[in-house]
Scaffold this motif. Structure first.
Motif, PDB file in Angstrom:
ATOM      1  N   ASN A  44       0.799  -1.222   0.000  1.00 16.15           N
ATOM      2  CA  ASN A  44       0.000   0.000   0.000  1.00 16.15           C
ATOM      3  C   ASN A  44       0.838   1.280   0.000  1.00 16.15           C
ATOM      4  OD1 ASN A  44      -1.664  -2.096   2.129  1.00 16.15           O
ATOM      5  ND2 ASN A  44      -2.704  -1.355   0.309  1.00 16.15           N
ATOM      6  N   ALA A  45       2.148   1.141  -0.207  1.00 18.39           N
ATOM      7  CA  ALA A  45       3.018   2.328  -0.185  1.00 18.39           C
ATOM      8  C   ALA A  45       2.696   3.262  -1.347  1.00 18.39           C
ATOM      9  CB  ALA A  45       4.485   1.910  -0.253  1.00 18.39           C
ATOM     10  N   ILE A  46       2.660   4.562  -1.044  1.00 17.50           N
ATOM     11  CA  ILE A  46       2.352   5.572  -2.068  1.00 17.50           C
ATOM     12  C   ILE A  46       3.464   6.614  -2.096  1.00 17.50           C
ATOM     13  CG2 ILE A  46       0.606   7.200  -2.902  1.00 17.50           C
ATOM     14  CD1 ILE A  46      -1.263   5.919  -0.673  1.00 17.50           C
ATOM     15  N   PRO A  47       4.366   6.543  -3.089  1.00 14.74           N
ATOM     16  CA  PRO A  47       5.384   7.592  -3.206  1.00 14.74           C
ATOM     17  C   PRO A  47       4.772   8.853  -3.809  1.00 14.74           C
ATOM     18  CG  PRO A  47       6.041   5.559  -4.342  1.00 14.74           C
ATOM     19  CD  PRO A  47       4.566   5.473  -4.065  1.00 14.74           C
ATOM     20  N   SER A  48       5.205  10.005  -3.318  1.00 11.46           N
ATOM     21  CA  SER A  48       4.813  11.273  -3.945  1.00 11.46           C
ATOM     22  C   SER A  48       6.050  12.158  -4.004  1.00 11.46           C
ATOM     23  CB  SER A  48       3.678  11.927  -3.171  1.00 11.46           C
ATOM     24  OG  SER A  48       4.099  12.250  -1.873  1.00 11.46           O
ATOM     25  N   ALA A  49       5.883  13.426  -4.359  1.00  9.18           N
ATOM     26  CA  ALA A  49       7.042  14.286  -4.609  1.00  9.18           C
ATOM     27  C   ALA A  49       7.896  14.507  -3.364  1.00  9.18           C
ATOM     28  CB  ALA A  49       6.575  15.630  -5.158  1.00  9.18           C
ATOM     29  N   ASP A  50       7.264  14.613  -2.196  1.00  6.15           N
ATOM     30  CA  ASP A  50       8.037  14.982  -1.014  1.00  6.15           C
ATOM     31  C   ASP A  50       8.032  13.947   0.106  1.00  6.15           C
ATOM     32  OD1 ASP A  50       5.412  15.351  -0.524  1.00  6.15           O
ATOM     33  OD2 ASP A  50       5.542  17.458   0.046  1.00  6.15           O
ATOM     34  N   GLN A  51       7.410  12.786  -0.113  1.00  3.41           N
ATOM     35  CA  GLN A  51       7.438  11.736   0.910  1.00  3.41           C
ATOM     36  C   GLN A  51       6.945  10.417   0.327  1.00  3.41           C
ATOM     37  OE1 GLN A  51       4.525  12.998   3.899  1.00  3.41           O
ATOM     38  NE2 GLN A  51       2.993  11.769   2.879  1.00  3.41           N
ATOM     39  N   VAL A  52       7.162   9.331   1.091  1.00  2.90           N
ATOM     40  CA  VAL A  52       6.532   8.065   0.749  1.00  2.90           C
ATOM     41  C   VAL A  52       5.574   7.737   1.888  1.00  2.90           C
ATOM     42  CG1 VAL A  52       6.834   5.668   0.057  1.00  2.90           C
ATOM     43  CG2 VAL A  52       8.690   7.293  -0.285  1.00  2.90           C
ATOM     44  N   ARG A  53       4.311   7.637   1.569  1.00  2.11           N
ATOM     45  CA  ARG A  53       3.348   7.168   2.569  1.00  2.11           C
ATOM     46  C   ARG A  53       3.450   5.644   2.572  1.00  2.11           C
ATOM     47  NH1 ARG A  53      -1.872  10.417   3.607  1.00  2.11           N
ATOM     48  NH2 ARG A  53      -0.281  11.411   4.889  1.00  2.11           N
ATOM     49  N   ILE A  54       4.132   5.089   3.586  1.00  3.80           N
ATOM     50  CA  ILE A  54       4.357   3.641   3.606  1.00  3.80           C
ATOM     51  C   ILE A  54       3.027   2.931   3.836  1.00  3.80           C
ATOM     52  CG2 ILE A  54       5.714   1.782   4.613  1.00  3.80           C
ATOM     53  CD1 ILE A  54       7.567   3.743   3.410  1.00  3.80           C
ATOM     54  N   THR A  55       2.210   3.465   4.750  1.00  2.00           N
ATOM     55  CA  THR A  55       0.804   3.029   4.816  1.00  2.00           C
ATOM     56  C   THR A  55      -0.060   4.254   5.067  1.00  2.00           C
ATOM     57  OG1 THR A  55       0.557   2.765   7.199  1.00  2.00           O
ATOM     58  CG2 THR A  55       1.427   0.868   5.997  1.00  2.00           C
ATOM     59  N   PRO A  56      -1.217   4.295   4.439  1.00  2.00           N
ATOM     60  CA  PRO A  56      -2.209   5.311   4.811  1.00  2.00           C
ATOM     61  C   PRO A  56      -2.920   4.877   6.090  1.00  2.00           C
ATOM     62  CG  PRO A  56      -3.069   3.949   3.031  1.00  2.00           C
ATOM     63  CD  PRO A  56      -1.686   3.434   3.349  1.00  2.00           C
ATOM     64  N   SER A  57      -3.614   5.802   6.755  1.00  2.00           N
ATOM     65  CA  SER A  57      -4.274   5.456   8.022  1.00  2.00           C
ATOM     66  C   SER A  57      -5.609   4.768   7.763  1.00  2.00           C
ATOM     67  CB  SER A  57      -4.442   6.705   8.889  1.00  2.00           C
ATOM     68  OG  SER A  57      -5.042   7.746   8.140  1.00  2.00           O
ATOM     69  N   LEU A  58      -5.510   3.583   7.196  1.00  2.00           N
ATOM     70  CA  LEU A  58      -6.673   2.721   6.984  1.00  2.00           C
ATOM     71  C   LEU A  58      -6.360   1.395   7.654  1.00  2.00           C
ATOM     72  CD1 LEU A  58      -7.077   3.405   3.155  1.00  2.00           C
ATOM     73  CD2 LEU A  58      -8.516   4.340   4.982  1.00  2.00           C
ATOM     74  N   ARG A  59      -7.413   0.636   7.957  1.00  2.00           N
ATOM     75  CA  ARG A  59      -7.208  -0.648   8.640  1.00  2.00           C
ATOM     76  C   ARG A  59      -6.423  -1.641   7.772  1.00  2.00           C
ATOM     77  NH1 ARG A  59     -11.396  -3.371  11.595  1.00  2.00           N
ATOM     78  NH2 ARG A  59     -12.057  -2.084  13.357  1.00  2.00           N
ATOM     79  N   SER A  60      -5.617  -2.463   8.458  1.00  2.00           N
ATOM     80  CA  SER A  60      -4.939  -3.608   7.849  1.00  2.00           C
ATOM     81  C   SER A  60      -4.193  -3.287   6.559  1.00  2.00           C
ATOM     82  CB  SER A  60      -5.945  -4.729   7.568  1.00  2.00           C
ATOM     83  OG  SER A  60      -6.663  -5.013   8.736  1.00  2.00           O
ATOM     84  N   GLN A  61      -3.327  -2.284   6.624  1.00  2.00           N
ATOM     85  CA  GLN A  61      -2.506  -1.924   5.462  1.00  2.00           C
ATOM     86  C   GLN A  61      -1.075  -2.394   5.699  1.00  2.00           C
ATOM     87  OE1 GLN A  61      -3.767   0.615   2.757  1.00  2.00           O
ATOM     88  NE2 GLN A  61      -5.466  -0.640   3.478  1.00  2.00           N
ATOM     89  N   ARG A  62      -0.397  -2.684   4.602  1.00  2.00           N
ATOM     90  CA  ARG A  62       1.024  -3.031   4.650  1.00  2.00           C
ATOM     91  C   ARG A  62       1.728  -2.395   3.474  1.00  2.00           C
ATOM     92  NH1 ARG A  62       1.078  -9.592   5.207  1.00  2.00           N
ATOM     93  NH2 ARG A  62       0.457  -9.751   7.398  1.00  2.00           N
ATOM     94  N   GLY A  63       2.884  -1.840   3.736  1.00  2.00           N
ATOM     95  CA  GLY A  63       3.649  -1.285   2.627  1.00  2.00           C
ATOM     96  C   GLY A  63       5.127  -1.297   2.951  1.00  2.00           C
ATOM     97  N   SER A  64       5.952  -1.166   1.915  1.00  2.00           N
ATOM     98  CA  SER A  64       7.389  -1.084   2.163  1.00  2.00           C
ATOM     99  C   SER A  64       8.109  -0.500   0.956  1.00  2.00           C
ATOM    100  CB  SER A  64       7.971  -2.464   2.499  1.00  2.00           C
ATOM    101  OG  SER A  64       7.799  -3.365   1.428  1.00  2.00           O
ATOM    102  N   VAL A  65       9.318  -0.010   1.199  1.00  2.00           N
ATOM    103  CA  VAL A  65      10.237   0.408   0.135  1.00  2.00           C
ATOM    104  C   VAL A  65      11.576  -0.271   0.396  1.00  2.00           C
ATOM    105  CG1 VAL A  65       9.171   2.648  -0.338  1.00  2.00           C
ATOM    106  CG2 VAL A  65      10.893   2.498   1.431  1.00  2.00           C
ATOM    107  N   TRP A  66      12.264  -0.631  -0.683  1.00  2.00           N
ATOM    108  CA  TRP A  66      13.553  -1.348  -0.576  1.00  2.00           C
ATOM    109  C   TRP A  66      14.529  -0.831  -1.616  1.00  2.00           C
ATOM    110  CZ3 TRP A  66      14.141  -4.744   3.399  1.00  2.00           C
ATOM    111  CH2 TRP A  66      12.966  -5.168   4.031  1.00  2.00           C
ATOM    112  N   THR A  67      15.804  -0.814  -1.281  1.00  2.00           N
ATOM    113  CA  THR A  67      16.793  -0.466  -2.305  1.00  2.00           C
ATOM    114  C   THR A  67      16.747  -1.543  -3.387  1.00  2.00           C
ATOM    115  OG1 THR A  67      18.543  -1.657  -1.106  1.00  2.00           O
ATOM    116  CG2 THR A  67      18.354   0.703  -0.702  1.00  2.00           C
ATOM    117  N   LYS A  68      16.909  -1.112  -4.644  1.00  2.00           N
ATOM    118  CA  LYS A  68      16.897  -2.075  -5.752  1.00  2.00           C
ATOM    119  C   LYS A  68      18.127  -2.967  -5.672  1.00  2.00           C
ATOM    120  CE  LYS A  68      14.145   0.120  -9.244  1.00  2.00           C
ATOM    121  NZ  LYS A  68      14.155   1.216 -10.215  1.00  2.00           N
TER     122      LYS A  68
END
Ligand SMILES: [Ca+2]
Ligand SMILES: [Ca+2]
Length: 368
Positions: A44-68
């Motif tokens: 559920n990660a959402i990158p944008s111009a000035d941040q990455v929302r790793i999870t939004p404040s909704l129930r049962s979300q999971r997200g992540s970012v990793w170096t390639k």
């Protein structure tokens, strides 16, 4: 001098080099295709111009970012700037910063895989074991065999821990994670002041052996309760002991590519000069500096485009305004028509009452 946590000068500071291929930050964090240069994002990660929302404040979300790519530095320092925010007095589940031999793309440990090989620094918001000791920050090492004890907030597995409330702070929270000479140190800037260097000691683990090569990652998860987990930047620095040769820069532009760009640039320059010459021939009366102005620089073009865009918006707003005025006018007309009708009806009703009162007379008359 390099100060240790007792504040005494122990030795010279290590050489510190910014590693942009393992970092991200605004203001152009995400590309137009939504990806982060040199990083992948999952769930559920959402990158944008000035941040990455790793999870939004909704129930049962999971997200992540990793170096390639895998990172291979003997010593390193990671600076993570983030916000964990939610409306509730309590939030969940938390955020994790990873250095692991594999990308833990999805799983039950703050949105990342269990059985990791490496180290995780956890920002655990929710008090699963009810010991009133959360939010807390903990360092958990794993050689791939450990199953994270989520129900007890990893309390028996943490190699180092500190209690810090990192939720809903006026300024972003910063974590500085340093791995130098086999000691892992976590320093925290608690986000009470805008002072970026306002770090406090949280925890450290001596003689910590972690894999030399691995991926950096940040993950987060929500549960029944949910916070926004936003990462504003992840900056990686390679550290080199004083007097030792820093690793060679691995990210130089290859020579052929450089030559190609150089050539293209020269062609462009020649083309431009030719055009200028032609222009001068055609317009012999125009002399000197003004010619430069006739060729728009990239900056000028950008400003012009922005200006034109704003003009268009302005025109559209004007048009909308006109349409709104028309609609309002029409409504006013409707209202006046309706008002007329209503007042007419009111008179009719008034006369109706007259009718009513005359009706019995009429029937009376009729019965005659
Ligand atoms: Ca927990
Ligand atoms: Ca707890």
């Amino acid at each position: 001098f390099f100060f240790n946590h007792c504040g005494t000068a122990t030795e010279q500071a290590p050489h510190r080099r910014f590693e942009y291929k393992y970092s991200f930050k605004g203001p152009h964090l995400a590309q137009t295709d939504g990806g982060i240069p040199f990083w992948i994002h999952t769930g559920n990660a959402i990158p944008s111009a000035d941040q990455v929302r790793i999870t939004p404040s909704l129930r049962s979300q999971r997200g992540s970012v990793w170096t390639k790519n895998k990172v291979n530095f003997e010593h390193w320092e990671a600076e993570v700037t983030f916000r964990v925010s939610g409306r509730g007095r309590m939030g969940a589940d938390g955020l994790a910063v990873w250095f692991t031999t594999a990308q833990g793309l999805d799983g039950p440990v703050y949105g990342a895989a269990d059985h990791w090989n490496g180290v995780g620094v956890f920002f655990d918001s929710f008090d699963n074991d009810g010991k009133k000791n959360n939010p807390a920050i903990l360092i958990v090492g794993n050689n791939g065999n450990l199953i994270y004890d989520h129900q007890n907030d990893g309390s028996t597995q943490a190699l180092g821990t500190c209690l810090r409330d990192f939720r809903n702070k006026p300024y972003p929270v910063r974590a500085k994670i340093t791995y130098y000479k086999k000691t892992l140190t976590v320093m925290i800037n608690n986000g009470f002041t805008p002072d970026k260097e306002d770090y406090e000691f949280c925890a450290k683990v001596d003689n910590m052996v972690i894999p030399r090569e691995g991926f950096f990652g940040i993950s987060a998860a929500t549960g029944g309760l949910a916070d926004d987990h936003d990462v504003l930047s992840f900056l990686l620095f390679s550290l080199t002991e004083p007097g030792q040769q820093p690793p060679p820069p691995e990210s130089e532009i290859p020579k052929e590519e450089k030559d190609k760009y150089q050539e293209e640039f020269q062609n462009f320059q020649q083309e431009l000069d030719k055009k200028k010459e032609e222009f001068q021939k055609e317009h012999p009366d125009v002399q000197g500096e003004p010619i430069e102005d006739l060729y728009e620089s990239v900056n000028d073009r950008e400003i012009r485009q922005v200006f034109e865009g704003q003009n268009r918006i302005h025109l559209e707003i004007k048009q909308l305004h006109r349409q709104l005025a028309m609609i309002l006018d029409e409504q006013r007309r409707y209202v006046s028509v309706i008002t007329d009708e209503v007042s007419k009806k009111a008179t009719n009703v008034g006369s109706g009452q007259v009718h009513m009162s005359t009706q019995p007379m009429l029937t009376h008359k009729g019965s005659h």
